[in-house]
Design a protein around this motif. Structure first.
Motif, short mmCIF file in Angstrom:
data_model
loop_
_atom_site.label_atom_id
_atom_site.label_comp_id
_atom_site.label_asym_id
_atom_site.label_seq_id
_atom_site.Cartn_x
_atom_site.Cartn_y
_atom_site.Cartn_z
N SER A 1 0.73 4.30 1.06
CA SER A 1 0.01 5.25 1.92
C SER A 1 0.84 6.46 2.32
N TYR B 1 -4.64 1.91 8.15
CA TYR B 1 -4.69 2.45 6.78
C TYR B 1 -5.93 3.30 6.55
N VAL C 1 -3.05 0.88 -4.29
CA VAL C 1 -2.86 -0.50 -3.89
C VAL C 1 -2.01 -1.12 -5.00
N TRP D 1 -8.17 -3.55 -0.82
CA TRP D 1 -8.20 -2.51 0.22
C TRP D 1 -9.03 -3.00 1.41
N ILE E 1 0.84 -1.19 0.00
CA ILE E 1 0.00 0.00 0.00
C ILE E 1 0.88 1.24 0.00
N ARG F 1 -8.76 -3.12 -6.47
CA ARG F 1 -8.43 -2.20 -5.39
C ARG F 1 -9.46 -2.28 -4.26
#
Length: 148
Positions: free
Chosen positions: A74, A129, A142, A119, A72, A115
């Protein structure tokens, strides 16, 4: 939510300095130390830096999806993506270290349906997340790493 300069500095510093310690311990122990975070296994991803061509390695939480590994992008919920993702966009060929197992991988951004599914799976195991998602205006990529 707007990000603050303090949060940007904290995330960047943690990524740089704690990441360096994490890489060292992970490699020295074959992934026994630093091999899990939240409820996810950690891998080391080595990309080619898009500007210099140097190799860069980052520890990332991961999820196995069949033969693929999912990570990920992020970056702690910052509005800019992490450098490793920008590197993969420029050159999707990378190397993955999972424990003591090294693999050559090719990265791709998950499609919309993938995704959503991935996710949901990742955030069920690592709900942190979701907080990152709340902090940013961008859609967090992703990333699927497929063995070559």
């Amino acid at each position: 939510m707007a990000e603050t300069a303090g949060r940007r500095l904290l995330v960047r510093s943690a990524t740089k300095y704690l990441g360096a310690v994490h890489r060292l311990l992970y490699r020295a122990s074959g992934g026994r130390v630093g091999g899990r975070l939240w409820d996810l296994p950690v891998v080391l991803l080595t990309t080619t830096e898009r500007r210099t061509g140097k190799k860069r390695t980052v520890p990332l939480c991961s999820l196995r999806a069949g033969d693929d590994t999912v990570v990920i992008a992020s970056y702690g919920g910052l509005d800019q993506p992490p450098a490793w993702w920008l590197n993969l966009e420029a050159n999707p060929q990378a190397e993955l270290l999972a424990g003591r197992e090294r693999r050559a991988v090719t990265a791709r951004n998950a499609g919309p349906d993938e995704r959503l599914r991935l996710w949901a799976e990742v955030t069920a195991r690592a709900p942190g997340y979701l907080e990152y998602e709340r902090r940013t205006t961008r859609e967090i990529p992703v990333v699927i790493l497929q063995s070559r």
